[in-house]
Design a protein around this motif. Structure first.
Motif: not given
Length: 236
Positions: A111-117, A163-169
């Motif tokens: 939910e964080f590292y894989n989708p961001l990368l 990306i913005e949603t992931i970094l916020r939540t």
């Protein structure tokens, strides 16, 4: 006076008869003879009859000691049962903590590292292959490339929104060695990119994509992935 002899003899005879009856009544009656036995059994033994001596019990078999022994046995049995339950509960608790850590590491990756990368790499490929710096030199080719860039830019904007949603939540899923400050430049970039698509200004240079964020993501993802394999027992 003349006495009749016959009269005198009569009482004497009566008395004699009465005496005979009395003696017959008092005489013992002979017992009836028992029938003869059909068989006779004679038991002979050379052993003399002896009274068994009183059994000498051990100290723990006397008095209240048997009751005490039963109580101690019950207490030991219950203690062993409780200890087994304690061990099983401890194992269950440790297994629960282990599974919880595995779930947390798995969520951190998925939910964080894989989708961001993945999103950063996709945007990088789009920029490298369809942005203005990749357009051909000839006029016709540039016009076609410009049309492609208009469409692919929409994909970049959509990815930036994710990306913005992931970094916020999802920052609570970051590794213990990671920090939110490492992603501030990326968050500013994706938040301002759409604005600078409508307003052309040199201020955009202050919000360029931070190239170092990808290497940081790769390192942190590798740390989390190693921890996941170590905790779960899976092999890389």
């Amino acid at each position: 006076m003349k006495i009749d002899r016959q009269t005198v003899k009569t009482p004497r005879r009566m008395r004699a008869a009465w005496r005979a009856l009395t003696l017959a009544a008092l005489a013992p009656v002979p017992a009836a003879s028992a029938p003869p036995a059909l068989h006779s059994l004679v038991i002979q033994s050379s052993e003399t009859l002896q009274i068994a001596p009183k059994e000498d019990k051990e100290w723990y078999e006397k008095g209240v000691w048997p009751l005490v022994g039963a109580g101690v046995t019950l207490a030991i049995t219950n203690a062993i049962a409780l200890w087994i339950v304690h061990l099983q509960a401890g194992k269950t608790f440790k297994a629960t903590l282990k599974q919880r850590k595995i779930d947390q590491l798995s969520a951190s990756l998925s939910e964080f590292y894989n989708p961001l990368l993945a999103l950063i790499d996709i945007n990088g490929e789009i920029f490298d292959k369809t942005s203005k710096k990749a357009w051909p030199e000839d006029e016709a080719g540039r016009e076609a490339a410009a049309l492609v860039w208009v469409e692919t830019k929409k994909k970049v904007l959509a990815n930036n929104l994710v990306i913005e949603t992931i970094l916020r939540t999802k920052t609570h899923l970051m590794s213990e060695t990671d920090s939110l400050a490492s992603y501030q430049p990326l968050l500013l970039h994706v938040a301002m990119y759409e604005t600078f698509q409508t307003v052309q200004t040199d201020l955009y240079k202050k919000f360029m994509f931070p190239a170092s964020v990808r290497s940081h993501l790769v390192d942190q993802r590798s740390t989390v992935l190693s921890a996941y394999y170590e905790t779960s027992g899976d092999k890389i």
